[in-house]
Design a protein around this motif. Structure first.
Motif, mmCIF file in Angstrom:
data_model
loop_
_atom_site.group_PDB
_atom_site.id
_atom_site.type_symbol
_atom_site.label_atom_id
_atom_site.label_comp_id
_atom_site.label_asym_id
_atom_site.label_seq_id
_atom_site.Cartn_x
_atom_site.Cartn_y
_atom_site.Cartn_z
ATOM 1 N N ASN A 1 0.830 -1.197 0.000
ATOM 2 C CA ASN A 1 0.000 0.000 0.000
ATOM 3 C C ASN A 1 0.868 1.252 0.000
ATOM 4 O O ASN A 1 1.790 1.379 0.801
ATOM 5 N N GLN B 1 0.290 5.438 0.174
ATOM 6 C CA GLN B 1 -0.695 6.482 0.397
ATOM 7 C C GLN B 1 -0.116 7.796 -0.106
ATOM 8 O O GLN B 1 0.977 8.197 0.297
ATOM 9 N N GLU C 1 -1.264 -1.232 -4.315
ATOM 10 C CA GLU C 1 -2.536 -0.532 -4.260
ATOM 11 C C GLU C 1 -2.236 0.869 -3.715
ATOM 12 O O GLU C 1 -1.521 1.017 -2.736
ATOM 13 N N GLU D 1 -3.610 4.493 -2.234
ATOM 14 C CA GLU D 1 -4.694 5.270 -1.631
ATOM 15 C C GLU D 1 -4.434 6.726 -1.971
ATOM 16 O O GLU D 1 -3.330 7.223 -1.781
ATOM 17 N N LYS E 1 -9.077 3.835 -3.653
ATOM 18 C CA LYS E 1 -8.044 2.821 -3.809
ATOM 19 C C LYS E 1 -7.887 2.541 -5.291
ATOM 20 O O LYS E 1 -8.875 2.334 -5.994
#
Length: 155
Positions: A56, A58, A93, A95, A103
């Motif tokens: 992830n 961000q 992924e 954010e 997402k």
């Protein structure tokens, strides 16, 4: 795109640029505020236990308009997360807060990283009663079979 893919691409770039799938650019003063690994354990609607693992990122826009994340800095953040958190190679992924936190899948178009829209899906369509979509046919294009005549017994 997997983590190993972005690690190969970053050394070839002068700048790190992200854009949404519709072509809108993420402001160039964005920050990568998190790099982590998310492990999701769940049961689908068919009762099958599943586990997904993603890396992830961000992205966050600050009022720091002079900030520009360089490829070497992002690579350093990734390598630090691998060594300190034990992050493994997996699908990335992202954010990003546009109107709400979204997402996105990550792709690369040769110049910028593209935040591709994600969609939901049923993972157990065969178990939860969703009918298979039937192929639609145009009746006007079907061949006409004139073998049925009055008194022929076919009607």
């Amino acid at each position: 795109m997997n983590l190993s893919d972005i690690k190969k691409i970053l050394p070839t770039l002068e700048n790190v640029e992200f854009q949404l799938e519709n072509g809108a650019l993420v402001p160039e003063h964005f920050h990568v505020t998190e790099v982590g690994q998310i492990i999701k354990s769940f049961i689908d609607c068919g009762g099958v236990i599943r586990k997904e693992k993603t890396v992830n990122f961000q992205l966050w826009n600050a009022d720091d308009y002079e900030h520009r994340l360089k490829p070497s800095k992002l690579l350093h953040i990734i390598e630090l997360s691998e060594s300190k958190l034990g992050i493994e190679d997996a699908e990335i992924e992202v954010e990003y807060q546009h109107e709400t936190i979204g997402k996105y899948e990550l792709a690369f178009n040769g110049k910028t990283f593209v935040l591709k829209n994600k969609t939901t899906a049923c993972l157990a369509q065969d178990a939860c009663g969703i009918p298979v979509e039937k192929m639609r046919k145009n009746l006007a294009q079907l061949p006409v079979n004139n073998s049925c005549t009055p008194g022929g017994g076919c009607c």
